[in-house]
Design a protein around this motif. Structure first.
Motif, PDB file in Angstrom:
ATOM      1  N   ALA A  93       0.856  -1.185   0.000  1.00 31.34           N
ATOM      2  CA  ALA A  93       0.000   0.000   0.000  1.00 31.34           C
ATOM      3  C   ALA A  93       0.894   1.237   0.000  1.00 31.34           C
ATOM      4  CB  ALA A  93      -0.923   0.002   1.210  1.00 31.34           C
ATOM      5  N   HIS A  94       1.150   1.773  -1.207  1.00 29.95           N
ATOM      6  CA  HIS A  94       1.969   2.973  -1.339  1.00 29.95           C
ATOM      7  C   HIS A  94       1.130   4.201  -1.017  1.00 29.95           C
ATOM      8  CE1 HIS A  94       5.261   5.392  -2.789  1.00 29.95           C
ATOM      9  NE2 HIS A  94       4.455   6.036  -3.628  1.00 29.95           N
TER      10      HIS A  94
ATOM     11  N   LEU B 248      -3.904   2.388   7.046  1.00 29.14           N
ATOM     12  CA  LEU B 248      -3.515   1.102   7.617  1.00 29.14           C
ATOM     13  C   LEU B 248      -4.643   0.085   7.594  1.00 29.14           C
ATOM     14  CD1 LEU B 248      -1.449  -0.741   9.106  1.00 29.14           C
ATOM     15  CD2 LEU B 248      -2.378   0.172  11.246  1.00 29.14           C
ATOM     16  N   LEU B 249      -5.797   0.439   8.139  1.00 32.87           N
ATOM     17  CA  LEU B 249      -6.882  -0.534   8.283  1.00 32.87           C
ATOM     18  C   LEU B 249      -7.431  -0.982   6.939  1.00 32.87           C
ATOM     19  CD1 LEU B 249      -8.745   0.997  11.344  1.00 32.87           C
ATOM     20  CD2 LEU B 249      -6.941  -0.757  11.313  1.00 32.87           C
TER      21      LEU B 249
ATOM     22  N   ALA C  30      -7.267  -4.831   5.550  1.00 33.10           N
ATOM     23  CA  ALA C  30      -8.511  -5.490   5.135  1.00 33.10           C
ATOM     24  C   ALA C  30      -8.412  -6.042   3.725  1.00 33.10           C
ATOM     25  CB  ALA C  30      -9.666  -4.497   5.227  1.00 33.10           C
ATOM     26  N   GLU C  31      -7.601  -5.395   2.877  1.00 35.64           N
ATOM     27  CA  GLU C  31      -7.442  -5.845   1.491  1.00 35.64           C
ATOM     28  C   GLU C  31      -6.320  -6.875   1.330  1.00 35.64           C
ATOM     29  OE1 GLU C  31      -9.377  -5.244  -1.086  1.00 35.64           O
ATOM     30  OE2 GLU C  31     -10.703  -4.009   0.148  1.00 35.64           O
ATOM     31  N   GLY C  32      -5.622  -7.195   2.406  1.00 43.01           N
ATOM     32  CA  GLY C  32      -4.599  -8.228   2.343  1.00 43.01           C
ATOM     33  C   GLY C  32      -3.197  -7.739   2.075  1.00 43.01           C
TER      34      GLY C  32
ATOM     35  N   ARG D  95       0.367   3.125  16.987  1.00 46.12           N
ATOM     36  CA  ARG D  95      -0.588   2.841  18.060  1.00 46.12           C
ATOM     37  C   ARG D  95      -1.631   1.799  17.641  1.00 46.12           C
ATOM     38  NH1 ARG D  95      -2.860   8.099  19.583  1.00 46.12           N
ATOM     39  NH2 ARG D  95      -0.733   8.555  20.244  1.00 46.12           N
ATOM     40  N   PRO D  96      -2.258   1.920  16.454  1.00 43.57           N
ATOM     41  CA  PRO D  96      -3.212   0.866  16.070  1.00 43.57           C
ATOM     42  C   PRO D  96      -2.559  -0.484  15.819  1.00 43.57           C
ATOM     43  CG  PRO D  96      -3.045   2.549  14.358  1.00 43.57           C
ATOM     44  CD  PRO D  96      -2.341   3.082  15.544  1.00 43.57           C
ATOM     45  N   LEU D  97      -1.342  -0.496  15.289  1.00 41.94           N
ATOM     46  CA  LEU D  97      -0.644  -1.772  15.114  1.00 41.94           C
ATOM     47  C   LEU D  97      -0.370  -2.429  16.462  1.00 41.94           C
ATOM     48  CD1 LEU D  97       1.885  -0.902  12.261  1.00 41.94           C
ATOM     49  CD2 LEU D  97       0.060  -2.618  12.155  1.00 41.94           C
TER      50      LEU D  97
END
Length: 206
Positions: free
Chosen positions: A12-13, A22-23, A27-29, A65-67
């Motif tokens: 994801a560039h 990020l999310l 979700a897209e792999g 933080r989310p990771l």
């Protein structure tokens, strides 16, 4: 079984341009994501240029933080028991040395989920951090441990750089090839591409 098994690796560039940075990528792999950052008032903020920067869009808030929350909740970041790490590419757009010092402090807070590397070897974590863009190579070379490696370049490739410090190698396509994706790739250029990939993989680099 790993939910990504058998799927093409996806990167994801400019991931921060998504509605949910990020999310959406997870979700897209995607197995790697990339964010551009600038150092502003001691904080690493995310954006393609300084006009996009806001205090709410920090590297910590959008990514680390989310990771860390995912890792604490499920013991991994990638879905379905995948053993490999998510690669987090951080593109320093300016001030590489100062940006690295700020990043090092930040990563120390989240070191539990991170890949940790020394010259003797690598201890894989849920997230592997790689600095790209303006890379503080000399500063990184003097570190006893790497919570972040850096992205090498094909045309300046240093085979003596430890894989643990330089796990990834890339290059601007136009600096290596004339083919632009229209029609069939010339055989000589395809052969060169295959040779470059084979060399990097033989060294253990992505």
């Amino acid at each position: 079984r790993c939910a990504l098994a058998g799927r093409t690796r996806m990167h994801a560039h400019n991931d921060y341009n998504h509605a949910r940075p990020l999310l959406d990528a997870l979700a897209e792999g995607a197995s790697s994501v990339e964010a551009d950052v600038f150092l502003q008032d001691g904080v690493l903020l995310v954006g393609h240029d300084r006009s996009q920067l806001t205090a709410a869009r920090s590297l910590e808030a959008l990514y680390l933080r989310p990771l860390y929350a995912l890792w604490e909740e499920q013991g991994a970041v990638l879905p379905g028991g995948c053993a490999r790490s998510l690669w987090l590419l951080i593109d320093f757009k300016a001030e590489p040395e100062a940006s690295y010092h700020a990043l090092a402090v930040l990563l120390h807070r989240y070191r539990g989920m991170l890949t940790r590397a020394q010259r003797a070897g690598v201890r894989d974590g849920a997230v592997r951090v790689v600095i790209t863009g303006e890379r503080p190579k000399q500063l990184l070379a003097g570190e006893p441990e790497w919570l972040a490696g850096y992205d090498g370049r094909v045309l300046e490739h240093d085979t003596s750089a430890p894989m643990a410090m330089m796990p990834l190698v890339s290059e601007q396509w136009g600096r290596l090839f004339e083919w632009t994706g229209v029609g069939t790739m010339p055989a000589a250029e395809r052969a060169r591409l295959v040779a470059i990939v084979a060399q990097m993989h033989a060294e253990g680099r992505a």
